[in-house]
Design a protein around this motif. Structure first.
Motif, mmCIF file in Angstrom:
data_model
loop_
_atom_site.group_PDB
_atom_site.id
_atom_site.type_symbol
_atom_site.label_atom_id
_atom_site.label_comp_id
_atom_site.label_asym_id
_atom_site.label_seq_id
_atom_site.Cartn_x
_atom_site.Cartn_y
_atom_site.Cartn_z
ATOM 1 N N TYR A 53 3.993 1.631 -1.213
ATOM 2 C CA TYR A 53 4.582 1.809 -2.537
ATOM 3 C C TYR A 53 3.543 2.295 -3.546
ATOM 4 O O TYR A 53 3.810 3.185 -4.351
ATOM 5 C CB TYR A 53 5.213 0.509 -3.041
ATOM 6 N N GLU A 54 2.367 1.682 -3.523
ATOM 7 C CA GLU A 54 1.321 2.063 -4.481
ATOM 8 C C GLU A 54 0.955 3.540 -4.327
ATOM 9 O O GLU A 54 0.922 4.292 -5.305
ATOM 10 C CB GLU A 54 0.085 1.182 -4.289
ATOM 11 N N THR A 55 0.694 3.968 -3.114
ATOM 12 C CA THR A 55 0.329 5.368 -2.854
ATOM 13 C C THR A 55 1.492 6.303 -3.186
ATOM 14 O O THR A 55 1.321 7.323 -3.860
ATOM 15 C CB THR A 55 -0.071 5.546 -1.374
ATOM 16 N N VAL A 65 0.525 2.108 -12.159
ATOM 17 C CA VAL A 65 1.061 1.415 -10.993
ATOM 18 C C VAL A 65 0.217 0.164 -10.803
ATOM 19 O O VAL A 65 -1.004 0.242 -10.700
ATOM 20 C CB VAL A 65 0.996 2.307 -9.728
ATOM 21 N N THR A 73 -0.016 -3.806 -8.763
ATOM 22 C CA THR A 73 0.448 -4.461 -7.543
ATOM 23 C C THR A 73 0.150 -5.953 -7.540
ATOM 24 O O THR A 73 -0.773 -6.422 -8.198
ATOM 25 C CB THR A 73 -0.237 -3.855 -6.297
ATOM 26 N N ASN A 106 2.123 6.525 -7.077
ATOM 27 C CA ASN A 106 1.085 7.311 -7.755
ATOM 28 C C ASN A 106 1.286 8.799 -7.496
ATOM 29 O O ASN A 106 1.138 9.623 -8.402
ATOM 30 C CB ASN A 106 -0.313 6.874 -7.313
ATOM 31 N N GLN A 164 0.831 -1.212 0.000
ATOM 32 C CA GLN A 164 0.000 0.000 0.000
ATOM 33 C C GLN A 164 0.867 1.264 0.000
ATOM 34 O O GLN A 164 0.555 2.239 -0.688
ATOM 35 C CB GLN A 164 -0.946 -0.002 1.203
ATOM 36 N N VAL A 221 5.254 -4.081 -6.255
ATOM 37 C CA VAL A 221 4.552 -3.010 -6.964
ATOM 38 C C VAL A 221 5.429 -2.633 -8.154
ATOM 39 O O VAL A 221 6.653 -2.533 -8.026
ATOM 40 C CB VAL A 221 4.322 -1.786 -6.043
#
Length: 194
Positions: free
Chosen positions: A82-84, A161, A163, A87, A80, A168
Motif C-alpha cells: 500500500y505504501e509503495t 502517506v 503507516t 506514493n 509495504q 496505511v
C-alpha cells in the motif's frame, strides 16, 4: 491570567483515506515464500522460546508457529504494498483540474474520504478543542512530521502517506487554524470550576 491558559496552538485538520492491511482479501494476495517464513522464524525465535519454573527453555518448532509467522509477513507485505502503491499513484499523474488525487484514488478503490477532527502538531491536547493524534491514525509513525511537511499549494508536497503495522493512510491537509485564544463563548464548555 486565565485567558492565557486557554490559548490554543496552531490546529490542523487532514482529509484522509485509510487502507486496511489486515483484510483477508488483501492478505491473500501477498506472496510469502518458505524461505521468508524460515528467515523470520530465525530472527524472532525469542518470541517462541519460554522458560519453565525449573529454568528449562522450550522452543516451539517452526511448524507450530508457521501460520502465525505467515500472517505477520503477509500483513507486513500488505503495508509495504500500500505504501509503495499509494506514493506512486498519488504522484505519477496530476489530478483533474480542480480535483484532488486523494478523492480520485478513494473513488477508484471505492473508499470513503474522511476529515479528521482538529489536532495539534506539537502533540498537546486541549479538551473540547483538539483530538489526540492516536485517535485519528492509531499506531501511525511519522504522522506529525508528514503533516508538517504537507503544502497544499505544491503538487510535490500536497499529499503524504503514513503507516502503522496494520494500516496505511493517504493524507492531505484540509484546514489550518492559527494559534489563538478562543472567545469566551467558544471556551465555555472547556472551562470548569476550580
Amino acid at each position: 491570567d486565565n485567558k492565557s491558559s486557554l490559548a490554543l496552538p496552531e490546529r490542523v485538520k487532514v482529509r484522509y483515506v485509510k487502507f486496511d492491511a489486515t483484510k483477508k482479501e488483501v492478505l491473500a494476495k501477498m506472496v510469502v515464500t518458505e524461505e521468508d517464513l524460515r528467515d523470520r522464524y530465525d530472527v524472532t525465535i525469542d518470541r517462541y522460546t519460554s522458560t519453565d519454573t525449573n529454568g528449562v527453555e522450550t522452543v516451539k518448532k517452526f511448524e507450530e508457529v508457521k501460520a502465525e509467522i505467515e500472517k505477520e509477513l503477509r500483513r507486513i507485505a500488505a503495508v509495504q504494498f500500500y505504501e509503495t502503491n499509494l506514493n506512486f499513484r498519488v504522484y505519477s499523474q496530476k489530478a483533474a483540474k480542480g480535483a484532488s488525487r486523494l478523492d480520485e484514488i478513494a473513488k477508484e478503490e471505492n473508499l470513503k474520504v474522511k476529515v479528521s477532527p482538529w489536532f495539534t502538531l506539537d502533540g498537546s491536547f486541549h479538551e473540547g478543542f483538539t483530538t489526540r493524534i492516536s485517535a485519528i491514525v492509531p499506531g501511525a509513525e511519522g504522522f506529525v512530521q508528514a503533516v508538517a511537511e504537507l503544502d497544499s499549494a505544491s503538487e510535490d508536497l500536497r499529499y503524504g502517506v503514513v503507516t502503522s503495522d496494520r494500516a496505511v493512510w493517504l493524507i492531505e491537509k484540509s484546514e489550518v487554524s492559527p494559534a489563538h485564544t478562543p472567545s469566551f463563548d467558544d471556551a465555555k464548555a472547556a472551562i470548569r470550576p476550580r
